[in-house]
Every structure is written in structure tokens, then in C-alpha cells.
Design an enzyme around this catalytic site. Structure first.
Site, PDB file in Angstrom:
ATOM      1  N   MET A   4       0.712  -1.027  -0.056  1.00 18.01           N
ATOM      2  CA  MET A   4      -0.013  -0.037  -0.062  1.00 18.01           C
ATOM      3  C   MET A   4       0.760   1.383   0.077  1.00 18.01           C
ATOM      4  SD  MET A   4      -2.879  -1.440  -0.226  1.00 18.01           S
ATOM      5  CE  MET A   4      -4.051  -0.097  -0.088  1.00 18.01           C
TER       6      MET A   4
ATOM      7  N   ASN B  12       2.293  -5.177 -10.455  1.00 12.68           N
ATOM      8  CA  ASN B  12       1.514  -4.913  -9.099  1.00 12.68           C
ATOM      9  C   ASN B  12       0.209  -5.325  -9.609  1.00 12.68           C
ATOM     10  OD1 ASN B  12       0.374  -3.365  -6.972  1.00 12.68           O
ATOM     11  ND2 ASN B  12      -0.476  -2.075  -8.495  1.00 12.68           N
TER      12      ASN B  12
ATOM     13  N   HIS C 278      -4.214  -5.096  -9.023  1.00  9.19           N
ATOM     14  CA  HIS C 278      -4.989  -3.997  -8.565  1.00  9.19           C
ATOM     15  C   HIS C 278      -6.668  -4.807  -8.802  1.00  9.19           C
ATOM     16  CE1 HIS C 278      -6.674  -0.080  -8.031  1.00  9.19           C
ATOM     17  NE2 HIS C 278      -7.370  -0.320  -8.949  1.00  9.19           N
TER      18      HIS C 278
ATOM     19  N   ASP D 141      -0.987   2.613 -11.074  1.00  2.00           N
ATOM     20  CA  ASP D 141      -1.942   1.817 -11.482  1.00  2.00           C
ATOM     21  C   ASP D 141      -2.188   2.134 -12.798  1.00  2.00           C
ATOM     22  OD1 ASP D 141      -2.773   0.867  -9.086  1.00  2.00           O
ATOM     23  OD2 ASP D 141      -4.127   2.041  -8.729  1.00  2.00           O
TER      24      ASP D 141
ATOM     25  N   GLU E  41     -10.768 -13.997  -5.478  1.00  2.00           N
ATOM     26  CA  GLU E  41     -10.441 -15.447  -6.018  1.00  2.00           C
ATOM     27  C   GLU E  41      -9.803 -15.513  -7.274  1.00  2.00           C
ATOM     28  OE1 GLU E  41     -13.430 -18.213  -6.812  1.00  2.00           O
ATOM     29  OE2 GLU E  41     -14.464 -17.800  -4.721  1.00  2.00           O
TER      30      GLU E  41
HETATM   31  C1  GRF Z   1      -5.794  -7.052  -3.110  1.00  2.00           C
HETATM   32  O1  GRF Z   1      -7.298  -6.675  -3.245  1.00  2.00           O
HETATM   33  C2  GRF Z   1      -4.921  -6.254  -3.977  1.00  2.00           C
HETATM   34  O2  GRF Z   1      -5.465  -6.465  -5.347  1.00  2.00           O
HETATM   35  C3  GRF Z   1      -5.013  -4.918  -3.354  1.00  2.00           C
HETATM   36  O3  GRF Z   1      -4.704  -5.231  -2.269  1.00  2.00           O
HETATM   37  C4  GRF Z   1      -5.346  -6.370  -1.653  1.00  2.00           C
HETATM   38  C5  GRF Z   1      -4.328  -7.256  -1.142  1.00  2.00           C
HETATM   39  O4  GRF Z   1      -4.976  -8.284  -0.647  1.00  2.00           O
HETATM   40  N1  GRF Z   1      -3.666  -4.249  -3.900  1.00  2.00           N
HETATM   41  P1  GRF Z   1      -3.856  -9.368   0.043  1.00  2.00           P
HETATM   42  O5  GRF Z   1      -2.885  -8.565   1.048  1.00  2.00           O
HETATM   43  O6  GRF Z   1      -2.887  -9.898  -1.175  1.00  2.00           O
HETATM   44  O7  GRF Z   1      -4.627 -10.309   0.828  1.00  2.00           O
END
Ligand code: GRF
Length: 204
Positions: free
Chosen positions: A91, A108, A110, A146, A173
């Protein structure tokens, strides 16, 4: 030398988990060397330890600038001879300091079909907008957030009774499939970039 991957996380780490599981099942075309988090409380760090991975925490609050933070990370990446980076729920916006060290070697994930709904709360934005199809995108990282060339996208339907939670779960998923697919494409490196497009060798 086999590609050597660093995964960057900030929280839950379920996409990282999908990659670790793929590696365990010999479905990954490289080795996951280190997990890097900017958040010491990231749940994903426990998951990484479960898979016996080396983890590093670089709290961004401890550095006086984004650049200094990234320089510290780069020193560790060099030490581990990292060749590729996967941002899996990381993040933090990354700067050219890191991007220029790994040109077209960072991806990355998204949770939207980019270029729709960049930034935070992508799933809620998609729901509020009323789209009927949502999904996720894995793209190469460039200096614009992004916005880099797209490697993989997956779609899911949006239902009238969806909430942010149900839609996010359906997208997640697909994220777990997309992140493994895209990481393998990145590690194989059988593509070139033409404008915004990723052109795969097999299509030429
Ligand atoms: C995911 O939805 C990803 O696309 C976004 O942040 C979330 C991270 O989830 N960038 P995780 O930490 O991989 O469970």
C-alpha cells in the site's frame, strides 16, 4: 540463474500466499527469496514465516523520505540478488528510485479492470458505478500509479445483491489466479513493450 523474486506486502498477504503455494507446488518459474513489508503488523508476515521465508520490515515512518525508504529496501534486494519484484497488496506508491533499478521487472495487482477505478476502494467504486463486470489487473509498474502495461486481467460478474464484501471476495479469488499467471509471465520474460501494450513473443 533462476529468477529471484521479492514480494512486497502491507497486510493480509493472500496474494503472496497464492504465490508461495504455487512455488511449493513447483508451479512458479522462479524462487521467492524474500518478503518485504512496510507494516510490522502485516498478517502476511506470519504466513511468510509459515513457509519459512525470510522477511524484512521497513517502516516507512522511520525514513525521512520515500527515496530514503526505498534506498534501504534496495540494499536488501541487492544483498539477496533479487531480479524481480511483485507488489502484492503493497500500500505504498513506489518512486523512480526503485522503478529505475528494476525497469519492467516489477508488477502490481489491482482489484479492478484498469483503467477503470484506479486507487483505493476500487471494488466499492465499481459497485457504486453500477458496472456489470468487474475484475482484477496485473500490470507492470511505471511511475504513474495503476497505469503500467497490462500483463493479465480476469473478469467476474457483478450481481444486484452484491455488497462491497461479496464483490471483493469474488474478485480476490481471481486475483489469486492472476497473480501466479502474471508472475510466471514476468519471470519468463517472453514479451516486449510496444507503447502501452505487452506483446508476447508467441503472438509475433
Ligand atoms: C488485493 O485486493 C490487491 O489487489 C490490492 O490489495 C489487496 C491485497 O490483498 N492491491 P492481500 O494482502 O493480497 O490479501
Amino acid at each position: 540463474m533462476d529468477p529471484r523474486v521479492a514480494i512486497f506486502i502491507s497486510g493480509r498477504g493472500s496474494n503472496m500466499n497464492a504465490l508461495l503455494e504455487a512455488e511449493k507446488q513447483s508451479r512458479l518459474k522462479g524462487r521467492i527469496e524474500v518478503i518485504i513489508s512496510n507494516n510490522p503488523d502485516a498478517q502476511g508476515l506470519d504466513v511468510a514465516h509459515y513457509y519459512h521465508k525470510k522477511t524484512y520490515v521497513f517502516r516507512h515512518e522511520n525514513y525521512k523520505s520515500r527515496e530514503e525508504h526505498e534506498k534501504a529496501i534496495i540494499r536488501i534486494l541487492k544483498k539477496h540478488e533479487i531480479t524481480h519484484i511483485v507488489l502484492a497488496g503493497y500500500m505504498r506508491i513506489i518512486s523512480e528510485v526503485l522503478i529505475n533499478k528494476y525497469p519492467n521487472k516489477i508488477i502490481n495487482i489491482h482489484p479492478s479492470l484498469l483503467p477503470a477505478f484506479p486507487g483505493l476502494h476500487a471494488q466499492k467504486k465499481a459497485l457504486d458505478y453500477g458496472v456489470r463486470v468487474a475484475g482484477c489487473t496485473v500490470h507492470l509498474v511505471t511511475k504513474d500509479v495503476d497505469a503500467g502495461p497490462i500483463l493479465v486481467q480476469k473478469t467476474v460478474p457483478v450481481y444486484s445483491n452484491d455488497t462491497e464484501e461479496t464483490l471483493s471476495a469474488r474478485i480476490l479469488e481471481q486475483e489469486h489466479i492472476a497473480i501466479v499467471e502474471a508472475t510466471n509471465l514476468l519471470l519468463e520474460g517472453k514479451f516486449r513493450i510496444k507503447g502501452r501494450r505487452v506483446i508476447f513473443e508467441e503472438d509475433e
